[in-house]
Design a protein around this motif. Sequence first.
Motif, PDB file in Angstrom:
ATOM      1  N   THR A   1      62.846  20.076  46.362  1.00  0.00           N
ATOM      2  CA  THR A   1      62.861  20.213  44.906  1.00  0.00           C
ATOM      3  C   THR A   1      61.490  20.624  44.398  1.00  0.00           C
ATOM      4  O   THR A   1      61.365  21.513  43.546  1.00  0.00           O
ATOM      5  CB  THR A   1      63.293  18.890  44.254  1.00  0.00           C
ATOM      6  N   LEU A   2      60.443  20.000  44.932  1.00  0.00           N
ATOM      7  CA  LEU A   2      59.090  20.340  44.512  1.00  0.00           C
ATOM      8  C   LEU A   2      58.751  21.780  44.871  1.00  0.00           C
ATOM      9  O   LEU A   2      58.133  22.503  44.071  1.00  0.00           O
ATOM     10  CB  LEU A   2      58.094  19.364  45.157  1.00  0.00           C
ATOM     11  N   LEU A   3      59.168  22.228  46.041  1.00  0.00           N
ATOM     12  CA  LEU A   3      58.906  23.612  46.434  1.00  0.00           C
ATOM     13  C   LEU A   3      59.658  24.582  45.517  1.00  0.00           C
ATOM     14  O   LEU A   3      59.125  25.615  45.124  1.00  0.00           O
ATOM     15  CB  LEU A   3      59.310  23.837  47.889  1.00  0.00           C
ATOM     16  N   ASN A   4      60.899  24.253  45.168  1.00  0.00           N
ATOM     17  CA  ASN A   4      61.666  25.110  44.265  1.00  0.00           C
ATOM     18  C   ASN A   4      61.052  25.153  42.870  1.00  0.00           C
ATOM     19  O   ASN A   4      61.105  26.188  42.196  1.00  0.00           O
ATOM     20  CB  ASN A   4      63.117  24.619  44.190  1.00  0.00           C
ATOM     21  N   LEU A   5      60.474  24.057  42.437  1.00  0.00           N
ATOM     22  CA  LEU A   5      59.751  24.054  41.165  1.00  0.00           C
ATOM     23  C   LEU A   5      58.539  24.974  41.243  1.00  0.00           C
ATOM     24  O   LEU A   5      58.269  25.765  40.332  1.00  0.00           O
ATOM     25  CB  LEU A   5      59.324  22.628  40.804  1.00  0.00           C
ATOM     26  N   ALA A   6      57.801  24.893  42.348  1.00  0.00           N
ATOM     27  CA  ALA A   6      56.629  25.747  42.521  1.00  0.00           C
ATOM     28  C   ALA A   6      57.015  27.215  42.573  1.00  0.00           C
ATOM     29  O   ALA A   6      56.259  28.082  42.122  1.00  0.00           O
ATOM     30  CB  ALA A   6      55.880  25.345  43.801  1.00  0.00           C
ATOM     31  N   ALA A   7      58.209  27.509  43.125  1.00  0.00           N
ATOM     32  CA  ALA A   7      58.671  28.893  43.222  1.00  0.00           C
ATOM     33  C   ALA A   7      59.228  29.423  41.915  1.00  0.00           C
ATOM     34  O   ALA A   7      59.526  30.620  41.802  1.00  0.00           O
ATOM     35  CB  ALA A   7      59.741  28.988  44.309  1.00  0.00           C
TER      36      ALA A   7
END
Length: 240
Positions: free
Chosen positions: A36-42
């Motif tokens: 989820t955090l990676l998708n937010l960063a993306a």
Amino acid sequence: MHHRFGYQRVLEDIDLCVQAGQAVALVGPSGCGKSTLLNLAAGLLSPWEGRIDSSFGQAAMMFQQPRLLPWKRTLDNIALGLKARRTPIAERQTRARQLAHRMGLDDDALDKFPAALSGGMQSRAALARAFAVSPDLLLLDEAFAALDIGLKSELYGLLARERAAAGSAVLMITHDLMEALRLADRILVMSGSPGRIVAQHRVATPVGERDDAWVFARTAEFIRWPDIRAAFALPPLAAT
């Protein structure tokens, strides 16, 4: 920053900074919110509370599965991002071919459809596709988890070489502490739920000097940290 899905809190009090050229690894148990955090960063998700500021101009993402388009030949898959940027066909094919050769893919492989490639060759193509757009930020979502030890080692070397040449920053998630220690300049340990960052570890040794013996020794030290053991639900070490 905080994030939730409906009434379920999945991330809480996240304060994360990735500097230009730096490789940051997020490690933690399943379900702690790493993806989820990676998708937010993306930019694939918007935070429920807080904000994400980015000065990076071009990001690229590589997933655990190569996700090559099955109806396009390998060369065209690698050049896909360049096509989206309206790069002329001759230029994008030349750049894609050069990158593919550096990744160990020959012209015969480039002329094939993804289904005719081995898993390792597909992963090489996916890594080449990510670097084809000259990203200043590369996002890796368990990108090497499905590979055997030998292929992992080869792709680690290719990633390190291309990252150094491009000056790319990296934000990666992994369950593998050895992988994080091999590739990252900074390791952030997450625990959940809701997911939060509970520990940080900086790695000063240059990537080129992290051989197997170094990685094994550092991992043995790393896994003794109380915060690491708590995050992964490992029992406390007996007092000596």
